[in-house]
Design an enzyme around this catalytic site. Sequence first.
Site, mmCIF file in Angstrom:
data_model
loop_
_atom_site.group_PDB
_atom_site.id
_atom_site.type_symbol
_atom_site.label_atom_id
_atom_site.label_comp_id
_atom_site.label_asym_id
_atom_site.label_seq_id
_atom_site.Cartn_x
_atom_site.Cartn_y
_atom_site.Cartn_z
ATOM 1 N N ALA A 138 0.835 -0.930 0.110
ATOM 2 C CA ALA A 138 0.344 -0.272 -0.316
ATOM 3 C C ALA A 138 0.769 1.118 0.255
ATOM 4 O O ALA A 138 0.422 2.045 -0.649
ATOM 5 C CB ALA A 138 -1.306 -0.057 1.206
ATOM 6 N N ASP A 175 -5.519 -3.054 -19.287
ATOM 7 C CA ASP A 175 -4.644 -3.460 -20.699
ATOM 8 C C ASP A 175 -6.943 -3.075 -20.705
ATOM 9 O O ASP A 175 -6.274 -2.553 -22.408
ATOM 10 C CB ASP A 175 -5.010 -5.153 -20.900
ATOM 11 C CG ASP A 175 -3.263 -5.207 -20.319
ATOM 12 O OD1 ASP A 175 -2.572 -4.546 -20.629
ATOM 13 O OD2 ASP A 175 -3.286 -6.835 -19.797
ATOM 14 N N ARG A 212 -6.922 0.686 -21.321
ATOM 15 C CA ARG A 212 -5.891 1.162 -22.714
ATOM 16 C C ARG A 212 -6.456 1.028 -23.798
ATOM 17 O O ARG A 212 -6.583 1.714 -25.063
ATOM 18 C CB ARG A 212 -4.279 0.918 -22.329
ATOM 19 C CG ARG A 212 -3.549 0.974 -21.637
ATOM 20 C CD ARG A 212 -2.129 -0.328 -21.505
ATOM 21 N NE ARG A 212 -1.402 0.778 -20.806
ATOM 22 C CZ ARG A 212 0.150 0.147 -19.408
ATOM 23 N NH1 ARG A 212 -0.226 -1.093 -19.608
ATOM 24 N NH2 ARG A 212 0.667 1.091 -18.407
ATOM 25 N N HIS A 217 -1.111 -11.022 -20.162
ATOM 26 C CA HIS A 217 -0.749 -9.569 -19.264
ATOM 27 C C HIS A 217 0.558 -9.730 -19.538
ATOM 28 O O HIS A 217 1.924 -9.595 -18.797
ATOM 29 C CB HIS A 217 -1.034 -9.076 -17.992
ATOM 30 C CG HIS A 217 -0.768 -7.730 -17.807
ATOM 31 N ND1 HIS A 217 -1.171 -6.644 -18.220
ATOM 32 C CD2 HIS A 217 0.645 -7.514 -17.016
ATOM 33 C CE1 HIS A 217 -0.907 -5.442 -17.417
ATOM 34 N NE2 HIS A 217 0.585 -5.817 -16.908
HETATM 35 N N1 LIG Z 1 -1.245 -6.260 -12.882
HETATM 36 C C1 LIG Z 1 -0.908 -4.972 -14.174
HETATM 37 O O1 LIG Z 1 -1.660 -4.456 -15.227
HETATM 38 C C2 LIG Z 1 0.080 -3.727 -13.403
HETATM 39 C C3 LIG Z 1 0.991 -3.955 -13.008
HETATM 40 N N2 LIG Z 1 1.849 -3.606 -12.008
HETATM 41 C C4 LIG Z 1 3.248 -3.969 -11.298
HETATM 42 O O2 LIG Z 1 2.698 -3.778 -9.834
HETATM 43 C C5 LIG Z 1 3.753 -4.018 -9.325
HETATM 44 C C6 LIG Z 1 3.922 -2.575 -7.863
HETATM 45 O O3 LIG Z 1 4.493 -1.451 -8.685
HETATM 46 P P1 LIG Z 1 5.185 -0.074 -7.688
HETATM 47 O O4 LIG Z 1 3.461 0.168 -7.218
HETATM 48 O O5 LIG Z 1 5.453 0.634 -9.295
HETATM 49 O O6 LIG Z 1 6.083 -0.401 -7.601
HETATM 50 P P2 LIG Z 1 6.883 0.486 -6.256
HETATM 51 O O7 LIG Z 1 7.996 -0.254 -5.799
HETATM 52 O O8 LIG Z 1 5.792 1.306 -6.253
HETATM 53 O O9 LIG Z 1 5.923 -0.082 -5.100
HETATM 54 C C7 LIG Z 1 5.479 -1.328 -4.322
HETATM 55 C C8 LIG Z 1 5.601 -1.455 -2.822
HETATM 56 O O10 LIG Z 1 5.284 -3.329 -3.005
HETATM 57 C C9 LIG Z 1 6.285 -2.986 -1.291
HETATM 58 N N3 LIG Z 1 6.310 -4.799 -1.398
HETATM 59 C C10 LIG Z 1 8.199 -4.867 -1.428
HETATM 60 N N4 LIG Z 1 7.927 -6.185 -0.727
HETATM 61 C C11 LIG Z 1 6.957 -6.490 -0.016
HETATM 62 C C12 LIG Z 1 6.248 -7.248 0.605
HETATM 63 N N5 LIG Z 1 6.543 -8.793 0.815
HETATM 64 N N6 LIG Z 1 4.684 -7.111 1.350
HETATM 65 C C13 LIG Z 1 3.976 -6.201 1.274
HETATM 66 N N7 LIG Z 1 4.807 -5.009 0.471
HETATM 67 C C14 LIG Z 1 5.892 -5.738 -0.040
HETATM 68 C C15 LIG Z 1 7.558 -1.439 -1.465
HETATM 69 O O11 LIG Z 1 7.574 -2.016 0.266
HETATM 70 C C16 LIG Z 1 7.004 -1.319 -2.139
HETATM 71 O O12 LIG Z 1 5.702 0.103 -1.302
HETATM 72 C C17 LIG Z 1 4.938 -4.562 -9.868
HETATM 73 O O13 LIG Z 1 5.529 -6.340 -9.831
HETATM 74 C C18 LIG Z 1 4.630 -3.730 -11.332
HETATM 75 O O14 LIG Z 1 5.300 -4.579 -12.344
HETATM 76 C C19 LIG Z 1 2.101 -2.564 -12.667
HETATM 77 C C20 LIG Z 1 1.641 -1.698 -13.198
HETATM 78 C C21 LIG Z 1 0.614 -2.486 -14.420
HETATM 79 O O1 LIG Z 2 4.498 -2.300 -17.970
HETATM 80 C C1 LIG Z 2 4.710 -2.844 -16.853
HETATM 81 O O2 LIG Z 2 5.606 -3.119 -16.439
HETATM 82 C C2 LIG Z 2 3.853 -2.726 -15.890
HETATM 83 C C3 LIG Z 2 2.338 -3.266 -16.554
HETATM 84 O O3 LIG Z 2 2.575 -4.430 -16.368
HETATM 85 C C4 LIG Z 2 2.007 -2.429 -17.297
HETATM 86 O O4 LIG Z 2 1.431 -0.995 -17.254
HETATM 87 O O5 LIG Z 2 1.169 -2.747 -18.181
#
Ligand SMILES: NC(=O)C1=CN([C@@H]2O[C@H](COP(=O)(O)OP(=O)(O)OC[C@H]3O[C@@H](n4cnc5c(N)ncnc54)[C@H](O)[C@@H]3O)[C@@H](O)[C@H]2O)C=CC1
Ligand SMILES: O=C([O-])CC(=O)C(=O)O
Length: 346
Positions: free
Chosen positions: A40, A181, A184, A208
């Site tokens: 979070a 997706d 977008r 994805h």
């Molecule tokens: N499904 C989708 O469409 C998308 C997925 N993502 C993915 O979402 C994930 C997070 O992205 P962001 O928020 O930008 O990264 P971020 O680095 O800004 O935040 C991730 C958070 O996870 C926390 N974290 C790490 N280990 C943890 C644990 N064991 N327990 C709880 N929290 C933990 C970190 O402390 C950090 O606050 C990435 O893997 C990214 O690739 C991102 C965009 C789209």
């Molecule tokens: O591209 C990435 O790494 C994050 C993601 O999954 C998205 O934006 O669709």
Amino acid sequence: MLRSAIQQSLRRGTGSSASQLNSRNFSSSTPHRKVAVLGAAGGIGQSLSLLMKLNPLVSQLSLYDIAGTPGVAADVSHINTRSQVMGYVGEDQLGKALEGCDLVIIPAGVPRKPGMTRDDLFNINAGIVKGLCTAISKYCPNALVNMISNPVNSTVPIASEVFKKSGTYDERRLFGVTTLDVVRAKTFYAGKANVNVAEVNVPVVGGHAGITILPLFSQATPQANILSDEVLTALTKRTQDGGTEVVEAKAGKGSATLSMAYAGALFADACLKGLNGVPDVVECSFVQSNITELPFFASKVRLGKNGVEEVLGLGALSVYEKQGLEALLPELKSSIEKGIKFANQS
Ligand SMILES: NC(=O)C1=CN([C@@H]2O[C@H](COP(=O)(O)OP(=O)(O)OC[C@H]3O[C@@H](n4cnc5c(N)ncnc54)[C@H](O)[C@@H]3O)[C@@H](O)[C@H]2O)C=CC1
Ligand SMILES: O=C([O-])CC(=O)C(=O)O
């Protein structure tokens, strides 16, 4: 509902007390729903926590991270909407964060930098997801799980194996969040077709990551304007590369966070509506599936009181989409197998 909740909250401004907002935002029959966001304090996590705080279907919002959650929780908790907010930090507090949850949203883990694929995140994120899902199976085995952490094509199979091992797996309750997706595809399609984006619908199937993301523009509505094959190919490619477009624009400062938080909040809202018995809630999601030869696949899914009520079929595909489907199967298969193998060997 989410959109109108945001609009209503903003319109009311500072004049309303929390109790006034509460009585206007939800009826007394709205069920109690505890929602946790794991990760979070991150880029997605903070905005998603804000959006979930604005959702009147949530009565308790549980914000967990390994660092930084007390600040995020204190900040979000001042917003005068229905839910009570609690912040939890560190593994010792994970159980408390999860106890009694109806829905757990997982955006925990590292994001991409330019030049990386989502699969390059596997080594770090697979372990994070495995640990969090082990705790879910212990503290809230009946919760719906919305998996955002990448690579989704592997993290969802990891979660399924963890739940199977603990005897708590219910395939209806596990979702890979692919809503971004769809968000977008709708935006890009509306721009090219010159139609009102608010009315647009585009199913996106497959997985994805890269070519596993398959938007079905042949099924897009409204079909107001005929788009050339060239334009459809460009739209498909832009949807598949949407994540990379953001990663490159952020130039080392992470990946999509704001649009992902929006997409995650939309999908969570759909899950909550399903739990509450709202009929005909249909969203695309990466779920256990038998509509192809693969054990997991993203497609339209009908949501209900137990999670997935029905996995809907692919419908009629164009020749181009059929080719895209054939092309994505080997990569998606290997990502799924990689996740299953990891969960069973470590
Ligand atoms: N499904 C989708 O469409 C998308 C997925 N993502 C993915 O979402 C994930 C997070 O992205 P962001 O928020 O930008 O990264 P971020 O680095 O800004 O935040 C991730 C958070 O996870 C926390 N974290 C790490 N280990 C943890 C644990 N064991 N327990 C709880 N929290 C933990 C970190 O402390 C950090 O606050 C990435 O893997 C990214 O690739 C991102 C965009 C789209
Ligand atoms: O591209 C990435 O790494 C994050 C993601 O999954 C998205 O934006 O669709």
